[in-house]
Design an enzyme around this catalytic site. Sequence first.
Site, mmCIF file in Angstrom:
data_model
loop_
_atom_site.group_PDB
_atom_site.id
_atom_site.type_symbol
_atom_site.label_atom_id
_atom_site.label_comp_id
_atom_site.label_asym_id
_atom_site.label_seq_id
_atom_site.Cartn_x
_atom_site.Cartn_y
_atom_site.Cartn_z
ATOM 1 N N ASP A 36 0.874 -1.183 0.000
ATOM 2 C CA ASP A 36 0.000 0.000 0.000
ATOM 3 C C ASP A 36 0.907 1.228 0.000
ATOM 4 O OD1 ASP A 36 -2.065 1.779 0.241
ATOM 5 O OD2 ASP A 36 -2.721 1.106 2.240
ATOM 6 N N GLU B 40 4.787 4.881 4.210
ATOM 7 C CA GLU B 40 4.175 6.149 4.612
ATOM 8 C C GLU B 40 5.248 7.024 5.265
ATOM 9 O OE1 GLU B 40 1.080 7.764 4.469
ATOM 10 O OE2 GLU B 40 2.297 9.249 5.514
ATOM 11 N N ASP C 5 -1.339 12.146 -3.131
ATOM 12 C CA ASP C 5 -1.493 13.608 -3.110
ATOM 13 C C ASP C 5 -1.607 14.126 -4.554
ATOM 14 O OD1 ASP C 5 -1.297 13.602 -0.344
ATOM 15 O OD2 ASP C 5 0.880 13.816 -0.378
ATOM 16 N N LYS D 65 -1.918 22.341 -8.220
ATOM 17 C CA LYS D 65 -1.381 23.506 -8.943
ATOM 18 C C LYS D 65 -0.399 23.056 -10.025
ATOM 19 C CE LYS D 65 -1.858 26.680 -5.125
ATOM 20 N NZ LYS D 65 -1.246 27.183 -3.916
ATOM 21 N N ASP E 192 -9.822 10.684 -6.316
ATOM 22 C CA ASP E 192 -11.025 11.483 -6.532
ATOM 23 C C ASP E 192 -10.733 12.611 -7.520
ATOM 24 O OD1 ASP E 192 -9.260 12.711 -4.556
ATOM 25 O OD2 ASP E 192 -10.734 14.321 -4.626
ATOM 26 N N THR F 133 -10.510 3.324 1.801
ATOM 27 C CA THR F 133 -9.474 4.050 2.544
ATOM 28 C C THR F 133 -10.122 5.222 3.283
ATOM 29 O OG1 THR F 133 -8.938 5.680 0.846
ATOM 30 C CG2 THR F 133 -7.830 3.537 0.684
ATOM 31 N N PHE G 169 -9.329 8.323 2.993
ATOM 32 C CA PHE G 169 -9.606 9.422 2.061
ATOM 33 C C PHE G 169 -10.800 9.113 1.179
ATOM 34 C CE2 PHE G 169 -6.626 12.984 2.190
ATOM 35 C CZ PHE G 169 -5.839 12.587 3.251
ATOM 36 N N GLU G 170 -10.957 7.864 0.805
ATOM 37 C CA GLU G 170 -12.122 7.523 -0.025
ATOM 38 C C GLU G 170 -13.406 7.813 0.756
ATOM 39 O OE1 GLU G 170 -12.073 3.920 -2.221
ATOM 40 O OE2 GLU G 170 -14.123 4.216 -2.892
HETATM 41 C C1 LIG Z 1 -3.867 11.793 0.430
HETATM 42 S S1 LIG Z 1 -3.177 10.662 1.553
HETATM 43 C C2 LIG Z 1 -3.966 9.104 1.124
HETATM 44 C C3 LIG Z 1 -3.756 8.056 2.183
HETATM 45 C C4 LIG Z 1 -4.461 6.710 1.913
HETATM 46 N N1 LIG Z 1 -3.903 6.045 0.748
HETATM 47 C C5 LIG Z 1 -5.939 6.919 1.771
HETATM 48 O O1 LIG Z 1 -6.440 6.789 0.647
HETATM 49 O O2 LIG Z 1 -6.578 7.207 2.790
HETATM 50 C C6 LIG Z 1 -1.542 10.420 0.907
HETATM 51 C C7 LIG Z 1 -0.641 9.748 1.902
HETATM 52 O O3 LIG Z 1 0.581 9.451 1.270
HETATM 53 C C8 LIG Z 1 1.652 9.901 2.080
HETATM 54 N N2 LIG Z 1 2.709 10.297 1.149
HETATM 55 C C9 LIG Z 1 2.633 11.222 0.176
HETATM 56 N N3 LIG Z 1 3.776 11.296 -0.501
HETATM 57 C C10 LIG Z 1 4.609 10.392 0.059
HETATM 58 C C11 LIG Z 1 5.946 9.994 -0.202
HETATM 59 N N4 LIG Z 1 6.668 10.554 -1.178
HETATM 60 N N5 LIG Z 1 6.492 9.030 0.563
HETATM 61 C C12 LIG Z 1 5.785 8.450 1.568
HETATM 62 N N6 LIG Z 1 4.508 8.784 1.850
HETATM 63 C C13 LIG Z 1 3.920 9.739 1.110
HETATM 64 C C14 LIG Z 1 1.104 11.072 2.854
HETATM 65 O O4 LIG Z 1 1.817 11.300 4.046
HETATM 66 C C15 LIG Z 1 -0.334 10.631 3.095
HETATM 67 O O5 LIG Z 1 -0.474 9.897 4.283
#
Ligand SMILES: C[S@@+](CC[C@H](N)C(=O)[O-])C[C@H]1O[C@@H](n2cnc3c(N)ncnc32)[C@H](O)[C@@H]1O
Length: 206
Positions: free
Chosen positions: A34, A59, A109, A113, A145, A177, A179-180
Amino acid sequence: MNPSCPPIVIPIRPQSAPLAPDALFGRPGPLEVDVGSGKGRFLLARAATFPATNFLGIERQRRRIDKVAAKASRAGLANIRLLHTEIRFALEMLLPDQAVKTFYIFYPDPWPKRRHHSRRLINPDFIRLLHRKLAPGGTVHFATDHRDYFEAASPLLLCSPQFTPCTPFIPSPDEQTDFEQLFAAQGKHANRCSVTANAATIPAGR
Ligand SMILES: C[S@@+](CC[C@H](N)C(=O)[O-])C[C@H]1O[C@@H](n2cnc3c(N)ncnc32)[C@H](O)[C@@H]1O
């Protein structure tokens, strides 16, 4: 948890050699990863449903790692391990090639922008890296999304000569998840695609 079991949060040493996944879990098993596991709702649910599969979350937020580790420990889930590090570093340096059965990339993420688009996780280099780490026939599942990110990223997967499109993965309600769930509550629907790794082709001249 058995004190002789390998720890849930995998220690990373500088200049780490590639990890040996079976040793990290204390047993062999298919490895599912994941990518950006966040608060771990999907990882925890999936690991509970598939105890014979080894699940790895990557993460970079320490608090999220610690919370997921505590929940996995309380639930007695012996098939979860976590890497507190950057995704690209984990894939490049820590995961052996052809070791992964499935990558889940859920709600990465979106960096909306334009000047931040280069920070997006999914780009041609990253897709090649995913392919290198997948076992033949392994799968990548992507969901977001964010329509604009999906329109930029999904063709890179779906049209890559290294992958073949397959049926998108739709999580059961208890696997959605964090976020979903958040976005669904706002009426935003998921855009999804999935691909399967083609066998590596031998470069010409070899
Ligand atoms: C928008 S959240 C989505 C989390 C999860 N997949 C969900 O759908 O609920 C993105 C997650 O990825 C982690 N993340 C983003 N870029 C990362 C990177 N380069 N390395 C490790 N973690 C990262 C962030 O800290 C965050 O917890």
